[in-house]
Motif scaffolding. Structure first.
Motif, PDB file in Angstrom:
ATOM      1  N   THR A  30      38.384  29.074  42.143  1.00  0.00           N
ATOM      2  CA  THR A  30      39.832  29.236  42.255  1.00  0.00           C
ATOM      3  C   THR A  30      40.471  28.936  40.907  1.00  0.00           C
ATOM      4  O   THR A  30      40.176  27.912  40.285  1.00  0.00           O
ATOM      5  N   ALA A  31      41.349  29.843  40.486  1.00  0.00           N
ATOM      6  CA  ALA A  31      41.993  29.713  39.182  1.00  0.00           C
ATOM      7  C   ALA A  31      43.454  29.346  39.326  1.00  0.00           C
ATOM      8  O   ALA A  31      44.134  29.761  40.262  1.00  0.00           O
ATOM      9  N   SER A  32      43.931  28.577  38.385  1.00  0.00           N
ATOM     10  CA  SER A  32      45.360  28.261  38.314  1.00  0.00           C
ATOM     11  C   SER A  32      45.774  28.360  36.858  1.00  0.00           C
ATOM     12  O   SER A  32      44.954  28.287  35.948  1.00  0.00           O
ATOM     13  N   GLY A  33      47.064  28.536  36.647  1.00  0.00           N
ATOM     14  CA  GLY A  33      47.547  28.658  35.279  1.00  0.00           C
ATOM     15  C   GLY A  33      47.981  30.077  34.990  1.00  0.00           C
ATOM     16  O   GLY A  33      48.659  30.711  35.788  1.00  0.00           O
ATOM     17  N   ARG A  34      47.542  30.596  33.871  1.00  0.00           N
ATOM     18  CA  ARG A  34      47.970  31.919  33.445  1.00  0.00           C
ATOM     19  C   ARG A  34      47.454  33.012  34.370  1.00  0.00           C
ATOM     20  O   ARG A  34      46.577  32.792  35.178  1.00  0.00           O
TER      21      ARG A  34
ATOM     22  N   PHE B 240      45.700  35.259  36.353  1.00  0.00           N
ATOM     23  CA  PHE B 240      44.272  35.383  36.619  1.00  0.00           C
ATOM     24  C   PHE B 240      43.810  36.817  36.495  1.00  0.00           C
ATOM     25  O   PHE B 240      42.719  37.095  36.007  1.00  0.00           O
ATOM     26  N   SER B 241      44.647  37.746  36.921  1.00  0.00           N
ATOM     27  CA  SER B 241      44.225  39.142  36.968  1.00  0.00           C
ATOM     28  C   SER B 241      43.973  39.725  35.583  1.00  0.00           C
ATOM     29  O   SER B 241      43.366  40.785  35.462  1.00  0.00           O
ATOM     30  N   GLY B 242      44.412  39.059  34.542  1.00  0.00           N
ATOM     31  CA  GLY B 242      44.203  39.565  33.199  1.00  0.00           C
ATOM     32  C   GLY B 242      42.858  39.198  32.595  1.00  0.00           C
ATOM     33  O   GLY B 242      42.544  39.609  31.469  1.00  0.00           O
TER      34      GLY B 242
ATOM     35  N   ALA C  57      45.047  38.557  44.189  1.00  0.00           N
ATOM     36  CA  ALA C  57      46.215  38.024  44.901  1.00  0.00           C
ATOM     37  C   ALA C  57      46.026  36.544  45.239  1.00  0.00           C
ATOM     38  O   ALA C  57      46.996  35.791  45.335  1.00  0.00           O
ATOM     39  N   LYS C  58      44.771  36.146  45.408  1.00  0.00           N
ATOM     40  CA  LYS C  58      44.475  34.757  45.765  1.00  0.00           C
ATOM     41  C   LYS C  58      43.908  33.957  44.599  1.00  0.00           C
ATOM     42  O   LYS C  58      43.559  32.786  44.751  1.00  0.00           O
ATOM     43  N   ASN C  59      43.811  34.595  43.449  1.00  0.00           N
ATOM     44  CA  ASN C  59      43.278  33.932  42.247  1.00  0.00           C
ATOM     45  C   ASN C  59      41.876  33.369  42.472  1.00  0.00           C
ATOM     46  O   ASN C  59      41.570  32.239  42.065  1.00  0.00           O
ATOM     47  N   THR C  60      41.035  34.149  43.119  1.00  0.00           N
ATOM     48  CA  THR C  60      39.685  33.676  43.391  1.00  0.00           C
ATOM     49  C   THR C  60      38.640  34.705  42.964  1.00  0.00           C
ATOM     50  O   THR C  60      38.888  35.915  42.971  1.00  0.00           O
ATOM     51  N   VAL C  61      37.491  34.195  42.606  1.00  0.00           N
ATOM     52  CA  VAL C  61      36.315  35.019  42.379  1.00  0.00           C
ATOM     53  C   VAL C  61      35.169  34.362  43.142  1.00  0.00           C
ATOM     54  O   VAL C  61      35.029  33.140  43.137  1.00  0.00           O
TER      55      VAL C  61
ATOM     56  N   ALA D 203      36.167  32.404  32.531  1.00  0.00           N
ATOM     57  CA  ALA D 203      37.145  33.481  32.346  1.00  0.00           C
ATOM     58  C   ALA D 203      37.123  33.970  30.910  1.00  0.00           C
ATOM     59  O   ALA D 203      37.008  33.183  29.973  1.00  0.00           O
ATOM     60  N   SER D 204      37.262  35.279  30.777  1.00  0.00           N
ATOM     61  CA  SER D 204      37.239  35.901  29.452  1.00  0.00           C
ATOM     62  C   SER D 204      38.432  36.822  29.278  1.00  0.00           C
ATOM     63  O   SER D 204      38.788  37.560  30.200  1.00  0.00           O
ATOM     64  N   ARG D 205      39.004  36.816  28.082  1.00  0.00           N
ATOM     65  CA  ARG D 205      40.096  37.743  27.779  1.00  0.00           C
ATOM     66  C   ARG D 205      39.574  39.109  27.346  1.00  0.00           C
ATOM     67  O   ARG D 205      40.345  40.053  27.189  1.00  0.00           O
ATOM     68  N   SER D 206      38.272  39.217  27.155  1.00  0.00           N
ATOM     69  CA  SER D 206      37.702  40.461  26.670  1.00  0.00           C
ATOM     70  C   SER D 206      37.790  41.547  27.728  1.00  0.00           C
ATOM     71  O   SER D 206      37.734  41.266  28.930  1.00  0.00           O
ATOM     72  N   GLY D 207      37.895  42.799  27.284  1.00  0.00           N
ATOM     73  CA  GLY D 207      37.915  43.907  28.217  1.00  0.00           C
ATOM     74  C   GLY D 207      36.535  44.201  28.752  1.00  0.00           C
ATOM     75  O   GLY D 207      35.526  43.685  28.264  1.00  0.00           O
TER      76      GLY D 207
END
Length: 124
Positions: A23-27, A29-31, A75-79, A98-102
């Protein structure tokens, strides 16, 4: 900043299943592309599965293909990592990242945010 918290680890017999969640929080997540890594003592951390930001692309390490499935719910910020037909050699600490890379980053250095990890132990 993205904070990641894993859950779902534990002890299971060989042939069993476990479902890990992150579960992610903060910025936003979908990016971020997301990955599940595992590490055993004395060995390097290894990418097990990864998923693109949209969820349309996935990648798996050869030893888990056909047994593990990575998925995400933006929508739930989960993987999640569904692990079936577990083997003793799957025993490790599993971490999400988490990675910012495409696309689907496959290099550890591409991942910038990490969870604390959750222990998975598979008994024979």
């Amino acid at each position: 900043q993205v904070q990641l918290v894993e859950s779902g680890g534990g002890l299971v017999q060989a042939g069993g299943s476990l479902r890990l969640s992150c579960t992610a929080s903060g910025r936003a997540f979908s990016g971020y592309a997301m990955g599940w890594f595992r590490q055993v003592p004395g060995k390097e951390r290894k990418l097990v599965a990864a998923i693109s930001w949209s969820g349309r692309m996935t990648s798996y390490e050869d030893s888990v293909k056909g047994r593990f499935t990575i998925s995400r719910d933006n929508a739930k910020n989960t993987v999640n990592l569904q692990m079936n037909s577990l083997k003793p050699e799957d025993t490790a600490v599993y971490s999400c990242a988490a990675s910012r890379s495409g696309g689907i980053p496959t290099t550890t250095g591409n991942y910038v945010y990490w969870g604390q990890g959750t222990q998975v132990t598979v008994s024979s």
